[in-house]
Design an enzyme around this catalytic site. Structure first.
Site, PDB file in Angstrom:
ATOM      1  N   ASP A   1      -4.102   1.756  -2.351  1.00 11.31           N
ATOM      2  CA  ASP A   1      -3.041   2.868  -0.583  1.00 11.31           C
ATOM      3  C   ASP A   1      -4.588   3.242   0.207  1.00 11.31           C
ATOM      4  O   ASP A   1      -5.443   3.636  -0.761  1.00 11.31           O
ATOM      5  CB  ASP A   1      -2.008   3.441  -1.387  1.00 11.31           C
ATOM      6  CG  ASP A   1      -1.441   4.652   0.126  1.00 11.31           C
ATOM      7  OD1 ASP A   1      -0.383   3.966  -0.102  1.00 11.31           O
ATOM      8  OD2 ASP A   1      -1.970   4.840   0.779  1.00 11.31           O
TER       9      ASP A   1
ATOM     10  N   GLY B  70      11.375   7.399   5.144  1.00  9.78           N
ATOM     11  CA  GLY B  70       9.844   7.570   4.734  1.00  9.78           C
ATOM     12  C   GLY B  70       9.008   6.093   4.871  1.00  9.78           C
ATOM     13  O   GLY B  70       7.677   6.127   4.776  1.00  9.78           O
TER      14      GLY B  70
ATOM     15  N   HIS C 233       4.937   2.171  -4.402  1.00 11.94           N
ATOM     16  CA  HIS C 233       3.639   3.277  -4.893  1.00 11.94           C
ATOM     17  C   HIS C 233       3.373   3.443  -6.099  1.00 11.94           C
ATOM     18  O   HIS C 233       5.174   3.587  -6.860  1.00 11.94           O
ATOM     19  CB  HIS C 233       4.234   4.273  -3.725  1.00 11.94           C
ATOM     20  CG  HIS C 233       4.062   3.958  -2.677  1.00 11.94           C
ATOM     21  ND1 HIS C 233       3.514   4.047  -1.275  1.00 11.94           N
ATOM     22  CD2 HIS C 233       4.995   3.476  -2.121  1.00 11.94           C
ATOM     23  CE1 HIS C 233       3.526   4.299  -0.395  1.00 11.94           C
ATOM     24  NE2 HIS C 233       4.955   3.704  -0.126  1.00 11.94           N
TER      25      HIS C 233
ATOM     26  N   CYS D 149       3.458  -8.291  10.785  1.00 10.91           N
ATOM     27  CA  CYS D 149       3.404  -7.641   9.214  1.00 10.91           C
ATOM     28  C   CYS D 149       2.208  -7.680   8.477  1.00 10.91           C
ATOM     29  O   CYS D 149       1.062  -7.980   8.113  1.00 10.91           O
ATOM     30  CB  CYS D 149       4.945  -7.962   8.373  1.00 10.91           C
ATOM     31  SG  CYS D 149       4.278  -7.626   7.005  1.00 10.91           S
TER      32      CYS D 149
ATOM     33  N   CYS E  36       1.754  -8.761   4.756  1.00  8.44           N
ATOM     34  CA  CYS E  36       1.670 -10.295   5.153  1.00  8.44           C
ATOM     35  C   CYS E  36       0.092 -10.547   5.181  1.00  8.44           C
ATOM     36  O   CYS E  36      -0.501 -11.363   4.391  1.00  8.44           O
ATOM     37  CB  CYS E  36       2.924 -11.017   6.330  1.00  8.44           C
ATOM     38  SG  CYS E  36       4.153 -11.100   5.500  1.00  8.44           S
TER      39      CYS E  36
ATOM     40  N   ASN F 291      10.402   3.437  -0.112  1.00  8.46           N
ATOM     41  CA  ASN F 291      10.655   4.007   0.723  1.00  8.46           C
ATOM     42  C   ASN F 291      11.166   2.569   1.800  1.00  8.46           C
ATOM     43  O   ASN F 291      10.814   1.770   1.264  1.00  8.46           O
ATOM     44  CB  ASN F 291       9.047   4.443   1.336  1.00  8.46           C
ATOM     45  CG  ASN F 291       8.977   6.153   0.224  1.00  8.46           C
ATOM     46  OD1 ASN F 291       9.702   6.498  -0.276  1.00  8.46           O
ATOM     47  ND2 ASN F 291       7.205   5.837   0.857  1.00  8.46           N
TER      48      ASN F 291
ATOM     49  N   HIS G 216       7.317  -2.699  -0.801  1.00  5.07           N
ATOM     50  CA  HIS G 216       6.578  -2.241  -1.766  1.00  5.07           C
ATOM     51  C   HIS G 216       6.986  -1.086  -2.556  1.00  5.07           C
ATOM     52  O   HIS G 216       7.182  -0.236  -2.189  1.00  5.07           O
ATOM     53  CB  HIS G 216       5.136  -1.778  -0.614  1.00  5.07           C
ATOM     54  CG  HIS G 216       5.373  -1.088   0.718  1.00  5.07           C
ATOM     55  ND1 HIS G 216       6.377  -1.115   1.786  1.00  5.07           N
ATOM     56  CD2 HIS G 216       4.947   0.684   0.554  1.00  5.07           C
ATOM     57  CE1 HIS G 216       6.258   0.094   2.130  1.00  5.07           C
ATOM     58  NE2 HIS G 216       5.639   1.239   1.680  1.00  5.07           N
TER      59      HIS G 216
ATOM     60  N   HIS H 190       7.299 -12.330   2.287  1.00  2.00           N
ATOM     61  CA  HIS H 190       7.906 -11.040   2.779  1.00  2.00           C
ATOM     62  C   HIS H 190       9.673 -10.743   2.610  1.00  2.00           C
ATOM     63  O   HIS H 190      10.505 -11.433   3.472  1.00  2.00           O
ATOM     64  CB  HIS H 190       8.140 -11.523   4.859  1.00  2.00           C
ATOM     65  CG  HIS H 190       8.201 -10.582   5.818  1.00  2.00           C
ATOM     66  ND1 HIS H 190       7.257  -9.217   5.855  1.00  2.00           N
ATOM     67  CD2 HIS H 190       9.982  -9.812   6.354  1.00  2.00           C
ATOM     68  CE1 HIS H 190       8.182  -8.204   6.491  1.00  2.00           C
ATOM     69  NE2 HIS H 190       9.500  -8.623   6.860  1.00  2.00           N
TER      70      HIS H 190
HETATM   71  P1  DGP Z   1       5.417   3.577   3.228  1.00  6.61           P
HETATM   72  O1  DGP Z   1       5.054   5.011   4.551  1.00  6.61           O
HETATM   73  O2  DGP Z   1       6.467   3.936   1.936  1.00  6.61           O
HETATM   74  O3  DGP Z   1       5.450   2.364   4.302  1.00  6.61           O
HETATM   75  O4  DGP Z   1       3.845   3.621   2.310  1.00  6.61           O
HETATM   76  C1  DGP Z   1       2.906   2.822   3.536  1.00  6.61           C
HETATM   77  C2  DGP Z   1       1.604   3.077   1.988  1.00  6.61           C
HETATM   78  O5  DGP Z   1       0.618   1.992   2.848  1.00  6.61           O
HETATM   79  C3  DGP Z   1       0.959   3.902   3.063  1.00  6.61           C
HETATM   80  O6  DGP Z   1       0.704   5.375   1.478  1.00  6.61           O
HETATM   81  C4  DGP Z   1      -0.290   3.837   3.408  1.00  6.61           C
HETATM   82  C5  DGP Z   1      -0.374   2.588   3.137  1.00  6.61           C
HETATM   83  N1  DGP Z   1      -1.270   1.310   3.933  1.00  6.61           N
HETATM   84  C6  DGP Z   1      -1.351   1.581   5.285  1.00  6.61           C
HETATM   85  N2  DGP Z   1      -1.329   0.765   5.998  1.00  6.61           N
HETATM   86  C7  DGP Z   1      -2.327   0.169   5.174  1.00  6.61           C
HETATM   87  C8  DGP Z   1      -3.603  -0.711   4.843  1.00  6.61           C
HETATM   88  O7  DGP Z   1      -4.020  -1.595   6.019  1.00  6.61           O
HETATM   89  N3  DGP Z   1      -5.039  -0.960   3.710  1.00  6.61           N
HETATM   90  C9  DGP Z   1      -3.889  -0.119   2.442  1.00  6.61           C
HETATM   91  N4  DGP Z   1      -4.720  -0.744   1.243  1.00  6.61           N
HETATM   92  N5  DGP Z   1      -2.973   0.644   2.524  1.00  6.61           N
HETATM   93  C10 DGP Z   1      -2.436   0.969   3.591  1.00  6.61           C
END
Ligand code: DGP
Length: 114
Positions: A30, A93, A102, A4, A7, A87, A100, A46
């Protein structure tokens, strides 16, 4: 959970731009920001998504929202407002299968979302 992404970020195995950390939670920016302020808050344990939360997660969720409010005060977006989104599943999405939240701020956010 071994495979994950979040994680691994929570464990410090993958670097992140951290805004807050304690025993339960991590908040970090993000990687693909959709607003001038866009950070994620994750539980360190998790949990696949909000769909599997139970009554026993009430304290965790209260802490999540208290930390979000504190960070938004520190980032100067408490008065202008912000949006908290989680989401769930494919139609929701969700790309990372670790709960998580946002937090988006510092621009006017449209409604309904796309
Ligand atoms: P979701 O689509 O709701 O599962 O959002 C996942 C978010 O995680 C997306 O906005 C981009 C972010 N994200 C994905 N990989 C990484 C990463 O390696 N580091 C960071 N800081 N954010 C990440």
């Amino acid at each position: 959970m071994d495979d994950c992404l979040f994680c691994k970020i929570a464990a410090g195995q993958i670097p992140s731009d951290k805004l807050y950390e304690d025993d339960m939670l991590l908040a970090f920016r993000d990687i693909d920001p959709q607003a001038p302020v866009h950070f994620l808050v994750i539980p360190k344990k998790h949990i696949a998504s909000a769909a599997v939360l139970t009554e026993e997660d009430g304290a965790l969720l209260g802490h999540v929202f208290a930390v979000i409010a504190k960070l938004c005060r520190e980032l100067g977006c408490d008065e202008s407002g912000y949006r908290v989104v989680t989401n769930i599943g494919e139609d929701g999405g969700q790309s990372v299968k670790h709960l998580h939240f946002h937090v988006l701020a510092k621009r006017s956010l449209a409604w309904p979302p796309g």
